[in-house]
Design a protein around this motif. Structure first.
Motif, PDB file in Angstrom:
ATOM      1  N   GLU A 418     -37.547   8.626  -5.679  1.00  0.00           N
ATOM      2  CA  GLU A 418     -36.369   9.603  -5.996  1.00  0.00           C
ATOM      3  C   GLU A 418     -36.283   9.698  -7.777  1.00  0.00           C
ATOM      4  O   GLU A 418     -37.440   8.795  -8.325  1.00  0.00           O
ATOM      5  CB  GLU A 418     -35.118   9.712  -5.473  1.00  0.00           C
ATOM      6  CG  GLU A 418     -35.180   9.996  -3.983  1.00  0.00           C
ATOM      7  CD  GLU A 418     -34.036  10.314  -3.353  1.00  0.00           C
ATOM      8  OE1 GLU A 418     -33.774  11.146  -2.485  1.00  0.00           O
ATOM      9  OE2 GLU A 418     -33.078   9.655  -3.529  1.00  0.00           O
ATOM     10  N   GLU A 419     -35.070  10.061  -8.289  1.00  0.00           N
ATOM     11  CA  GLU A 419     -35.146  10.107  -9.872  1.00  0.00           C
ATOM     12  C   GLU A 419     -35.457   8.446 -10.417  1.00  0.00           C
ATOM     13  O   GLU A 419     -35.832   8.837 -11.489  1.00  0.00           O
ATOM     14  CB  GLU A 419     -33.765  10.328 -10.087  1.00  0.00           C
ATOM     15  CG  GLU A 419     -33.438  11.940  -9.673  1.00  0.00           C
ATOM     16  CD  GLU A 419     -32.705  11.988  -8.240  1.00  0.00           C
ATOM     17  OE1 GLU A 419     -31.531  12.928  -8.300  1.00  0.00           O
ATOM     18  OE2 GLU A 419     -32.885  11.209  -7.587  1.00  0.00           O
ATOM     19  N   SER A 422     -38.601   8.026 -11.902  1.00  0.00           N
ATOM     20  CA  SER A 422     -39.327   9.354 -12.459  1.00  0.00           C
ATOM     21  C   SER A 422     -39.767   9.153 -14.052  1.00  0.00           C
ATOM     22  O   SER A 422     -40.194  10.141 -14.438  1.00  0.00           O
ATOM     23  CB  SER A 422     -38.375  10.544 -12.267  1.00  0.00           C
ATOM     24  OG  SER A 422     -37.287  10.131 -13.128  1.00  0.00           O
ATOM     25  N   THR A 426     -41.696  12.118 -16.868  1.00  0.00           N
ATOM     26  CA  THR A 426     -40.524  12.644 -17.333  1.00  0.00           C
ATOM     27  C   THR A 426     -40.698  13.022 -18.880  1.00  0.00           C
ATOM     28  O   THR A 426     -41.351  12.161 -19.515  1.00  0.00           O
ATOM     29  CB  THR A 426     -39.210  12.095 -17.385  1.00  0.00           C
ATOM     30  OG1 THR A 426     -38.548  11.856 -16.047  1.00  0.00           O
ATOM     31  CG2 THR A 426     -38.083  12.913 -18.188  1.00  0.00           C
ATOM     32  N   ARG A 457     -38.729  16.836 -15.357  1.00  0.00           N
ATOM     33  CA  ARG A 457     -38.730  15.647 -14.518  1.00  0.00           C
ATOM     34  C   ARG A 457     -39.412  16.068 -13.096  1.00  0.00           C
ATOM     35  O   ARG A 457     -39.084  16.864 -12.290  1.00  0.00           O
ATOM     36  CB  ARG A 457     -37.416  15.176 -14.452  1.00  0.00           C
ATOM     37  CG  ARG A 457     -37.408  13.912 -13.492  1.00  0.00           C
ATOM     38  CD  ARG A 457     -35.624  13.597 -13.464  1.00  0.00           C
ATOM     39  NE  ARG A 457     -35.009  14.343 -12.319  1.00  0.00           N
ATOM     40  CZ  ARG A 457     -33.709  14.300 -12.314  1.00  0.00           C
ATOM     41  NH1 ARG A 457     -32.946  13.724 -12.964  1.00  0.00           N
ATOM     42  NH2 ARG A 457     -33.249  15.101 -11.303  1.00  0.00           N
ATOM     43  N   CYS A 459     -40.138  13.914  -9.350  1.00  0.00           N
ATOM     44  CA  CYS A 459     -39.581  12.716  -8.664  1.00  0.00           C
ATOM     45  C   CYS A 459     -40.472  12.911  -7.489  1.00  0.00           C
ATOM     46  O   CYS A 459     -41.208  14.016  -7.009  1.00  0.00           O
ATOM     47  CB  CYS A 459     -38.219  12.997  -8.301  1.00  0.00           C
ATOM     48  SG  CYS A 459     -37.047  13.055  -9.928  1.00  0.00           S
TER      49      CYS A 459
END
Length: 740
Positions: A418-419, A422, A426, A457, A459
């Motif tokens: 997930e983030e 990232s 990004t 972004r 992810c």
């Protein structure tokens, strides 16, 4: 010989290691366990990244890469202390210190002007932000307070909770309603493996590659979202005016350390909107001196030193004039005039928002008084759950650490989920157009329309970590019989894809007798708080970012600090990673130590992490002595808490060094008292006796080292001799330990 890898890191936990690690290494010596150190500090990572520029005696191996490879093996047994997730100002400060010590390192190119500088900046990116955690976290997170720690916290509740104002609170969390990552996110699950690239397509049709060849797996969930900066700046302007009109303190809560590409940009826009009158007026001059609002107001002020005195004074007056027409800003340090917008790494959302709750919906203003706060968290993905706990306190009042239940967490974080994985995907949009994710064959997977400066972004989260996460959640629910709540929102594109997988994988397990629920974050927060206020426990089952946020929020309310949490990461290939808590307060602890010789860092997280680390060795190798070390250490931790040997916040009272002495005393006594291993008993009995007989003398020697400034020869790269001397000031204690 079983091996534990102990990470060498930064700031307060690094100082504490100088006192604790020699004791640990002596205690496990001869019992089939070895403890080695691996340098993953910010300075260590920088040095390892530029070997070609350094003398042989200055070079360091790439310990982070070594640990990353180890984490993928069954033999992995890593105790990971909190390290600096560096922002650009921190990186530059570390570089300045290293260069002053003779390290021939390049300058960080803040604004790259050619290919070489772009390549150099990319090289530095390897040490910025969350460079460490995604490499080591080859498993999902099981984070909770150890039973002894929670019991102690309820019996001896911390004193930091402040009542919510009886007259009512106007505090609230403000977030965007459109144009944020939540609103723009698109997500899909891949039906086959493929290689993809990320590219920007300008309005004239020209294509620029932003990321080449990213290998994706079948079953992987991928997302693309964009933060529209026009909407962001409008949001900031609206909240600034609202705070001014309602007399609220204004604060911004991001995570520029972890989200090292996106959040500094979001931070910079807030600085430029708040100080627009001054910054716009002097925009050309500020550009010429290289001022960068993404690094905060402090960077702007520092750059003014390059200007003639009269021009510098003019800009400083114009900046000062802004405060008179804008709402008051929350203060990081009112004595120094450091505001919420001075430095991006000073206010980190997961560490700062719990304090807003703890302090009754308030933060400190420039008069050094608490004031109702309007807290800006732009993205709706997580802001709603913070608003929910604010609203709950406004209805029901402050939490009581003596009676409140526990919120533990099972967090999805394996393999850069997930983030938080990232950063290399990004980008800040260079112009109007489209940023898209396409396969090498040219098939379009995801795309987002962008305007200049928008933040794109991408992810990803792989399927195997999701399966493991669901399994771990059920394991914890079965072990504790507490309800487990998956914090997922079907209105968020990513969560909608995750829900399909969670429901499918739950169906592969026997959940008879277990209470498993799925709720949106705000609803999950509401349900969790209802249980907590009744003294009941609950398990939060979340993605990577909520894992981070919740495992600061609830421990700070329950225990007074997140450093006391037990964080076990069962690695997917069979090893273990044992994390020791959060280091958000570590800089303040170092400042106090340097000024007063008092280190208030509590190493309880390290003490607790060592217990399951030793238990893993016992399980994997059948070594009964590892099991004995774990059991006796657990007994020592319980006695340490019962006798209230935790560090005081005040100088000339017990600090980290005294706490570690008492842990050593109690551990030696437990080993001397046991009858399972007579050889171990014979070894530790003399040490236990000597430590007890000299308790008053050792405590006096440790206290005598306080009350005056300490020189450790550096902040990011302290001198090991000076630091060792400062952290081991008791000659009596050292003689007993070293003789073992």
């Amino acid at each position: 010989m079983a091996k534990i890898s102990w990470t060498k890191i930064d700031e307060a936990p690094a100082l504490a290691t100088y006192a604790l690690l020699p004791i640990v290494q002596v205690f496990v010596r001869g019992l089939g366990v070895e403890v080695e150190t691996k340098d993953i500090s910010l300075a260590g990572r920088i040095i390892a990244n530029f070997p070609e520029r350094l003398r042989d005696e200055q070079k360091l191996p790439d310990a982070l890469a070594e640990l990353g490879a180890l984490a993928q093996t069954p033999e992995a047994n890593i105790i990971k202390l909190p390290n600096i997730s560096a922002t650009i100002p921190q990186l530059m400060a570390a570089l300045k210190e290293l260069k002053s010590k003779g390290y021939d390192l390049p300058d960080f190119p803040e604004e790259p002007k050619n290919d070489d500088q772009h390549a150099l900046r990319a090289r530095f990116a390897k040490v910025l932000g969350s460079a460490v955690n995604p490499v080591l976290r080859e498993g999902n997170s099981d984070r909770r307070a150890a039973a002894s720690v929670k019991k102690y916290a309820q019996k001896n509740p911390h004193k930091m909770m402040k009542p919510w104002p009886a007259s009512g609170s106007k505090a609230r969390v403000a977030h965007m309603s459109d144009g944020d990552f939540f609103g723009t996110e698109k997500s899909r699950t891949l039906d086959r493996a493929c290689d993809v690239r990320i590219e920007f397509v300008a309005q004239d049709g020209s294509v620029r590659r932003l990321r080449d060849r990213l290998a994706l797996q079948a079953g992987e969930v991928i997302d693309a979202a964009v933060m529209h900066v026009a909407a962001l700046r409008s949001f900031y302007a609206e909240q600034i005016e609202t705070a001014r009109r309602e007399g609220l303190l204004l604060s911004l809560h991001l995570k520029a350390t972890m989200m090292k590409v996106s959040d500094p940009i979001l931070f910079g826009h807030c600085v430029s909107v708040y100080f627009a009158d001054a910054l716009d007026k002097h925009a050309q001059v500020l550009r010429e001196v290289g001022a960068n609002v993404n690094n905060g107001l402090a960077d702007v002020l520092a750059r003014l030193g390059q200007l003639p005195a009269d021009k510098k004074a003019e800009i400083e007056r114009d900046i000062a004039a802004v405060y008179a027409i804008r709402p008051a800003l929350a203060m990081v340090d009112s004595r120094k005039g450091t505001t919420n917008l001075h430095v991006p790494n000073d206010i980190i959302v997961d560490a700062s928002m719990p304090n807003v709750v703890r302090d009754g919906g308030r933060m400190w203003n420039k008069q050094d008084e608490l004031q109702d706060t309007l807290a800006m968290i732009p993205d709706r993905s997580y802001a709603t759950m913070y608003q929910e706990i604010i609203a709950d306190c406004q209805r029901h009042g402050q939490f009581d650490p003596a009676t409140m239940g526990a919120v533990s967490n099972v967090g999805l974080m394996a393999q850069k989920a997930e983030e938080y994985g990232s950063h290399d995907k990004t980008f800040e949009a260079p112009a109007a157009g489209t940023i898209r994710v396409v396969t090498e064959a040219g098939d379009l997977l995801l795309e987002q329309a962008v305007e200049p400066g928008d933040v794109f972004r991408m992810c990803q989260v792989k399927d195997a970590p999701i399966r493991d996460w669901v399994k771990l959640a059920l394991t914890r629910a079965r072990a504790t019989r507490a309800p487990a709540i998956f914090w997922l929102d079907e209105l968020r594109a990513h969560d909608a894809e995750m829900l399909k997988k969670v429901k499918r994988y739950l169906g592969e397990h026997d959940t008879t007798g277990l209470e498993i629920e799925i709720m949106k974050p705000a609803e999950a927060m509401r349900a969790s708080l209802a249980r907590v206020r009744q003294g009941k426990d609950v398990i939060s089952v979340t993605g990577n970012v909520l894992r981070d946020y919740l495992t600061d929020l609830f421990p700070i309310l329950e225990l007074g600090t997140s450093a006391r949490m037990l964080s076990v990461v069962p690695l997917m290939n069979g090893g273990g990673l044992f994390e020791t808590g959060a280091g958000g307060s570590a800089p303040k602890h170092v400042q106090q130590f340097l000024a007063e010789g008092h280190l208030r860092w509590d190493s309880l997280g390290e003490y607790c992490a060592l217990v399951p680390s030793l238990e893993l060795i016992a399980t994997q190798t059948g070594n009964p002595r590892a099991s004995l070390l774990a059991k006796t250490l657990d007994d020592a931790v319980a006695k340490y808490l019962e006798n209230a040997r935790t560090p005081s916040r005040k100088v000339n009272e017990i600090d980290n060094r005294g706490s570690t002495f008492y842990l050593a005393l109690y551990w030696a006594e437990a080993l001397a008292a046991q009858t399972e291993d007579m050889e171990a008993q014979k070894r530790f009995a003399p040490a236990a006796r000597q430590l007890k007989e000299n308790e008053a003398k050792i405590a006096a020697e440790l206290l005598a080292a306080q009350g005056r400034p300490v020189d450790i020869g550096g902040y990011y790269l302290p001198d090991p001799v000076l630091t060792g001397r400062a952290m081991r000031p008791s000659a009596t204690l050292n003689a007993i330990i070293d003789a073992m």
